[in-house]
Write a protein that holds these residues in place. Structure first.
Motif, PDB file in Angstrom:
ATOM      1  N   GLY A  75       0.710  -1.299  -0.020  1.00 10.09           N
ATOM      2  CA  GLY A  75       0.197  -0.091   0.032  1.00 10.09           C
ATOM      3  C   GLY A  75       0.828   1.224   0.075  1.00 10.09           C
ATOM      4  N   PHE A  77      -4.571   1.248  -5.531  1.00  9.80           N
ATOM      5  CA  PHE A  77      -4.394   0.256  -4.610  1.00  9.80           C
ATOM      6  C   PHE A  77      -5.886  -0.058  -4.145  1.00  9.80           C
ATOM      7  N   THR A 106      -3.195  -2.163   6.734  1.00 12.92           N
ATOM      8  CA  THR A 106      -2.756  -0.986   5.946  1.00 12.92           C
ATOM      9  C   THR A 106      -3.769   0.113   6.235  1.00 12.92           C
ATOM     10  N   TYR A 142      -3.786   4.919   2.629  1.00  4.76           N
ATOM     11  CA  TYR A 142      -2.950   4.205   1.435  1.00  4.76           C
ATOM     12  C   TYR A 142      -4.254   3.618   0.559  1.00  4.76           C
ATOM     13  N   VAL A 143      -5.301   3.498   0.779  1.00  5.19           N
ATOM     14  CA  VAL A 143      -6.425   2.499   0.066  1.00  5.19           C
ATOM     15  C   VAL A 143      -7.044   3.652  -0.999  1.00  5.19           C
TER      16      VAL A 143
END
Ligand code: MRU
Length: 356
Positions: free
Chosen positions: A255, A265, A319, A323-324
């Protein structure tokens, strides 16, 4: 066959023994729910949705095994079975979700006869398994729409048919994109220490004619930095209300590196894997597995690790949601703010199940 299923002729649970793949395709059978618990702990079956379905069928076995002659005694036996099944693995929330769903079905106040309760648990387990396949196909269609012609996709762990009842989560998206003729290529992380990518995902790519290259986990950053990855799809074992995603160890690094390199991602997460009771991923229990998974390693026939080496072996990491890029669910592709949009997707899907 499906990864896990009920044998209606013989009233037992059958599952593909994933420890033997890719060398041998073997089916394990259990007529005792303790066996199902052992199979989850020992990873005959693994992957969050597959574990949830196995536990549900385990509860159906427990209902059959019980020789209780009244409702209270049967519900008591089911509570005991639930405790044993819950203790098998801590991170994948589908395990707990599947068991709770079976207990709810059993405790329906309209059911008074023990045989009706036994039957209700089996019907509910079968429904959960059937829904899993249908949900995965819906996620696959949403996710495949994110894939462009000629994309190279990075994938971690195993998230295919074997990690679910059938079809898969992230690998299900990849399979759909491949079947749509998008001319994709997949980079498969081998996924140390249990090597689910090397043994299971590679085997599944062979089955479905998905073009792939197997890479060691440590190579993923190199492929991303050098412009050889267009999009990343991973699964999840538990996703918190704020969109923090727990998945197989190593996912967090993917990520971060994806973000650093401007690569989208996307975790692929059925709403059954979202735990709205947990505000953030910090509250997700991370399973620490046996050190032998790390130390019992040979290379070219020789042991790699010196005797007595101290080992850390967390099976999952978290994560953070920042970062998603988006979360592919069966409802839709959910984008930030997750604390609002993910909750809405989960509640709308739960309402549909409630109406069935
Ligand atoms: O330890 P495992 O093999 O059960 O872990 C499996 C994974 O982490 C998968 O990526 C996850 O379950 C999500 S996809 C079904």
């Amino acid at each position: 066959m499906r990864t896990v299923e009920w044998d209606y002729g013989r009233n037992l649970v059958k599952m593909i023994d994933q420890r033997q793949l890719p060398g041998v395709f073997e089916v394990a059978e259990f007529s005792d729910y303790h066996g199902v618990a052992m199979s989850i702990r020992e990873m005959y079956i693994r992957g969050a949705p597959a574990i949830g379905a196995a536990a549900a069928f385990g509860m159906a076995l427990a209902a059959r095994q019980s020789n209780a002659s009244n409702r209270a005694a049967l519900l008591n036996d089911l509570d005991t079975a639930a405790q044993i099944l819950r203790a098998t693995r801590p991170t994948a929330v589908n395990l707990f979700w599947g068991i709770e769903r079976m207990l709810r079905a059993a405790k329906d106040e309209n059911l008074t006869r023990v045989d009706d309760i036994r039957q209700a648990v089996l019907v509910e387990a079968q429904q959960l398994a059937d829904e899993d396949v249908e949900i995965n196909q819906r996620m696959a269609r949403h996710g495949a729409a994110l894939v462009k012609e000629g994309d190279t996709i990075l994938h971690h762990c195993n998230t295919g048919s074997l990690a679910t009842v059938d079809w898969g989560t992230a690998l299900g998206v990849i399979r759909m994109a491949n079947e749509q003729g998008k001319n994709i290529h997949v980079l498969l992380d081998e996924t140390r220490p249990r090597l689910q990518g090397a043994s299971l995902s590679a085997w599944e790519c062979e089955q479905y004619n998905i073009p792939y290259t197997l890479i060691v986990d440590n190579a993923a950053g190199h492929y991303m930095r050098t412009g050889q990855v267009d999009i990343v799809f991973v699964g999840s074992d538990r996703t918190a209300a704020n969109g923090d995603v727990a998945n197989k160890i190593g996912t967090y690094k993917l990520g971060v590196v994806a973000r650093e390199n401007g690569i989208p991602f996307f975790p692929v997460v059925p709403t059954s894997t979202v735990d709205l009771t947990l505000p953030t991923g910090d509250d997700i229990p991370i399973e620490e597995r046996d050190s032998a998974e790390v130390t019992d390693l040979t290379l070219f026939g020789r042991p790699v690790v010196p005797k007595g080496a101290k080992v850390g072996n967390p099976a999952f990491d978290v994560t953070p949601y920042k970062y998603v890029t988006g979360i592919v669910t069966e409802h839709s592709v959910v984008y930030p703010p997750y604390s609002i949009n993910l909750r809405r997707a989960v509640e709308e899907e739960q309402a549909k199940i409630g109406k069935k």
